[in-house]
Write a protein that holds these residues in place. Structure first.
Motif, PDB file in Angstrom:
ATOM      1  N   MET A 145      30.144  48.552  36.747  1.00 29.80           N
ATOM      2  CA  MET A 145      31.120  48.624  35.687  1.00 29.80           C
ATOM      3  C   MET A 145      32.510  48.465  36.303  1.00 29.80           C
ATOM      4  O   MET A 145      32.863  49.176  37.231  1.00 29.80           O
ATOM      5  CB  MET A 145      31.002  49.970  34.956  1.00 29.80           C
ATOM      6  CG  MET A 145      32.120  50.210  33.994  1.00 29.80           C
ATOM      7  SD  MET A 145      32.096  51.692  32.948  1.00 29.80           S
ATOM      8  CE  MET A 145      30.990  52.811  33.652  1.00 29.80           C
ATOM      9  N   PRO A 146      33.309  47.543  35.792  1.00 32.20           N
ATOM     10  CA  PRO A 146      34.678  47.411  36.294  1.00 32.20           C
ATOM     11  C   PRO A 146      35.512  48.624  35.914  1.00 32.20           C
ATOM     12  O   PRO A 146      35.266  49.268  34.898  1.00 32.20           O
ATOM     13  CB  PRO A 146      35.216  46.161  35.608  1.00 32.20           C
ATOM     14  CG  PRO A 146      34.180  45.672  34.690  1.00 32.20           C
ATOM     15  CD  PRO A 146      33.002  46.564  34.777  1.00 32.20           C
ATOM     16  N   TYR A 147      36.475  48.929  36.750  1.00 36.85           N
ATOM     17  CA  TYR A 147      37.389  50.046  36.501  1.00 36.85           C
ATOM     18  C   TYR A 147      38.785  49.590  36.881  1.00 36.85           C
ATOM     19  O   TYR A 147      39.000  49.099  37.983  1.00 36.85           O
ATOM     20  CB  TYR A 147      36.979  51.254  37.345  1.00 36.85           C
ATOM     21  CG  TYR A 147      37.884  52.443  37.176  1.00 36.85           C
ATOM     22  CD1 TYR A 147      37.741  53.283  36.087  1.00 36.85           C
ATOM     23  CD2 TYR A 147      38.866  52.724  38.104  1.00 36.85           C
ATOM     24  CE1 TYR A 147      38.575  54.380  35.934  1.00 36.85           C
ATOM     25  CE2 TYR A 147      39.700  53.814  37.959  1.00 36.85           C
ATOM     26  CZ  TYR A 147      39.544  54.643  36.869  1.00 36.85           C
ATOM     27  OH  TYR A 147      40.368  55.730  36.711  1.00 36.85           O
ATOM     28  N   LEU A 148      39.716  49.739  35.957  1.00 42.92           N
ATOM     29  CA  LEU A 148      41.088  49.318  36.203  1.00 42.92           C
ATOM     30  C   LEU A 148      41.953  50.542  36.461  1.00 42.92           C
ATOM     31  O   LEU A 148      42.023  51.440  35.636  1.00 42.92           O
ATOM     32  CB  LEU A 148      41.632  48.555  34.997  1.00 42.92           C
ATOM     33  CG  LEU A 148      43.113  48.189  35.063  1.00 42.92           C
ATOM     34  CD1 LEU A 148      43.363  47.194  36.184  1.00 42.92           C
ATOM     35  CD2 LEU A 148      43.570  47.625  33.738  1.00 42.92           C
ATOM     36  N   GLU A 185      34.631  44.906  26.594  1.00 40.59           N
ATOM     37  CA  GLU A 185      35.845  45.689  26.807  1.00 40.59           C
ATOM     38  C   GLU A 185      35.559  47.194  26.814  1.00 40.59           C
ATOM     39  O   GLU A 185      36.214  47.942  27.534  1.00 40.59           O
ATOM     40  CB  GLU A 185      36.869  45.355  25.724  1.00 40.59           C
ATOM     41  CG  GLU A 185      38.202  46.019  25.944  1.00 40.59           C
ATOM     42  CD  GLU A 185      39.218  45.671  24.880  1.00 40.59           C
ATOM     43  OE1 GLU A 185      40.226  46.385  24.804  1.00 40.59           O
ATOM     44  OE2 GLU A 185      39.008  44.702  24.145  1.00 40.59           O
ATOM     45  N   ARG A 186      34.588  47.625  26.049  1.00 38.56           N
ATOM     46  CA  ARG A 186      34.286  49.065  26.009  1.00 38.56           C
ATOM     47  C   ARG A 186      33.729  49.574  27.337  1.00 38.56           C
ATOM     48  O   ARG A 186      33.632  50.768  27.559  1.00 38.56           O
ATOM     49  CB  ARG A 186      33.339  49.370  24.860  1.00 38.56           C
ATOM     50  CG  ARG A 186      31.962  48.798  25.009  1.00 38.56           C
ATOM     51  CD  ARG A 186      31.083  49.154  23.802  1.00 38.56           C
ATOM     52  NE  ARG A 186      29.758  48.638  23.960  1.00 38.56           N
ATOM     53  CZ  ARG A 186      29.347  47.435  23.555  1.00 38.56           C
ATOM     54  NH1 ARG A 186      30.197  46.633  22.962  1.00 38.56           N
ATOM     55  NH2 ARG A 186      28.111  47.042  23.755  1.00 38.56           N
ATOM     56  N   TYR A 187      33.361  48.666  28.239  1.00 39.24           N
ATOM     57  CA  TYR A 187      32.862  49.044  29.564  1.00 39.24           C
ATOM     58  C   TYR A 187      33.934  48.977  30.635  1.00 39.24           C
ATOM     59  O   TYR A 187      33.634  49.058  31.824  1.00 39.24           O
ATOM     60  CB  TYR A 187      31.697  48.147  29.984  1.00 39.24           C
ATOM     61  CG  TYR A 187      30.436  48.325  29.183  1.00 39.24           C
ATOM     62  CD1 TYR A 187      30.158  49.519  28.533  1.00 39.24           C
ATOM     63  CD2 TYR A 187      29.511  47.302  29.071  1.00 39.24           C
ATOM     64  CE1 TYR A 187      29.001  49.680  27.806  1.00 39.24           C
ATOM     65  CE2 TYR A 187      28.348  47.450  28.341  1.00 39.24           C
ATOM     66  CZ  TYR A 187      28.104  48.656  27.713  1.00 39.24           C
ATOM     67  OH  TYR A 187      26.954  48.817  26.987  1.00 39.24           O
ATOM     68  N   VAL A 188      35.190  48.803  30.234  1.00 38.53           N
ATOM     69  CA  VAL A 188      36.283  48.694  31.204  1.00 38.53           C
ATOM     70  C   VAL A 188      37.249  49.872  31.011  1.00 38.53           C
ATOM     71  O   VAL A 188      38.210  49.782  30.262  1.00 38.53           O
ATOM     72  CB  VAL A 188      37.047  47.359  31.056  1.00 38.53           C
ATOM     73  CG1 VAL A 188      38.129  47.265  32.131  1.00 38.53           C
ATOM     74  CG2 VAL A 188      36.107  46.173  31.152  1.00 38.53           C
ATOM     75  N   PRO A 189      36.986  50.992  31.665  1.00 43.67           N
ATOM     76  CA  PRO A 189      37.934  52.102  31.573  1.00 43.67           C
ATOM     77  C   PRO A 189      39.216  51.756  32.333  1.00 43.67           C
ATOM     78  O   PRO A 189      39.200  50.980  33.286  1.00 43.67           O
ATOM     79  CB  PRO A 189      37.201  53.271  32.222  1.00 43.67           C
ATOM     80  CG  PRO A 189      36.177  52.650  33.097  1.00 43.67           C
ATOM     81  CD  PRO A 189      35.839  51.320  32.496  1.00 43.67           C
ATOM     82  N   ALA A 190      40.315  52.353  31.885  1.00 45.64           N
ATOM     83  CA  ALA A 190      41.600  52.074  32.514  1.00 45.64           C
ATOM     84  C   ALA A 190      42.351  53.378  32.756  1.00 45.64           C
ATOM     85  O   ALA A 190      42.306  54.291  31.942  1.00 45.64           O
ATOM     86  CB  ALA A 190      42.431  51.154  31.639  1.00 45.64           C
ATOM     87  N   GLU A 191      43.033  53.421  33.877  1.00 44.35           N
ATOM     88  CA  GLU A 191      43.867  54.560  34.244  1.00 44.35           C
ATOM     89  C   GLU A 191      45.226  53.999  34.633  1.00 44.35           C
ATOM     90  O   GLU A 191      45.320  52.999  35.338  1.00 44.35           O
ATOM     91  CB  GLU A 191      43.248  55.301  35.426  1.00 44.35           C
ATOM     92  CG  GLU A 191      44.028  56.484  35.890  1.00 44.35           C
ATOM     93  CD  GLU A 191      43.355  57.178  37.078  1.00 44.35           C
ATOM     94  OE1 GLU A 191      43.869  58.217  37.480  1.00 44.35           O
ATOM     95  OE2 GLU A 191      42.346  56.662  37.595  1.00 44.35           O
ATOM     96  N   PHE A 192      46.283  54.634  34.173  1.00 44.48           N
ATOM     97  CA  PHE A 192      47.619  54.115  34.395  1.00 44.48           C
ATOM     98  C   PHE A 192      48.524  55.238  34.868  1.00 44.48           C
ATOM     99  O   PHE A 192      48.595  56.290  34.251  1.00 44.48           O
ATOM    100  CB  PHE A 192      48.152  53.514  33.091  1.00 44.48           C
ATOM    101  CG  PHE A 192      49.541  53.000  33.191  1.00 44.48           C
ATOM    102  CD1 PHE A 192      49.811  51.825  33.849  1.00 44.48           C
ATOM    103  CD2 PHE A 192      50.588  53.691  32.628  1.00 44.48           C
ATOM    104  CE1 PHE A 192      51.095  51.343  33.950  1.00 44.48           C
ATOM    105  CE2 PHE A 192      51.879  53.228  32.720  1.00 44.48           C
ATOM    106  CZ  PHE A 192      52.126  52.045  33.381  1.00 44.48           C
TER     107      PHE A 192
END
Length: 52
Positions: free
Chosen positions: A1-4, A36-43
């Motif tokens: 799973m990709p993670y941004l 897109e629902r499999y790409v969590p993002a943290e900023f």
């Protein structure tokens, strides 16, 4: 799973963060072919840290 995970030393105002958190995962999903629902993002924006 990709993670941004995006870390920046630039100040990001509250109005800028929501568009970034919606557009960047869309870009990652498009480039990886994942939903897109499999790409969590943290900023994380600038928090006033200094080095001395």
């Amino acid at each position: 799973m990709p993670y941004l995970k995006l870390n920046t030393n630039r100040a990001i105002c509250d109005a800028q963060a929501p568009p970034l958190l919606s557009q960047l995962p869309q870009l990652v999903a498009k480039k990886t072919g994942k939903p897109e629902r499999y790409v969590p993002a943290e900023f994380w924006g600038w928090n006033g840290s200094t080095f001395g």
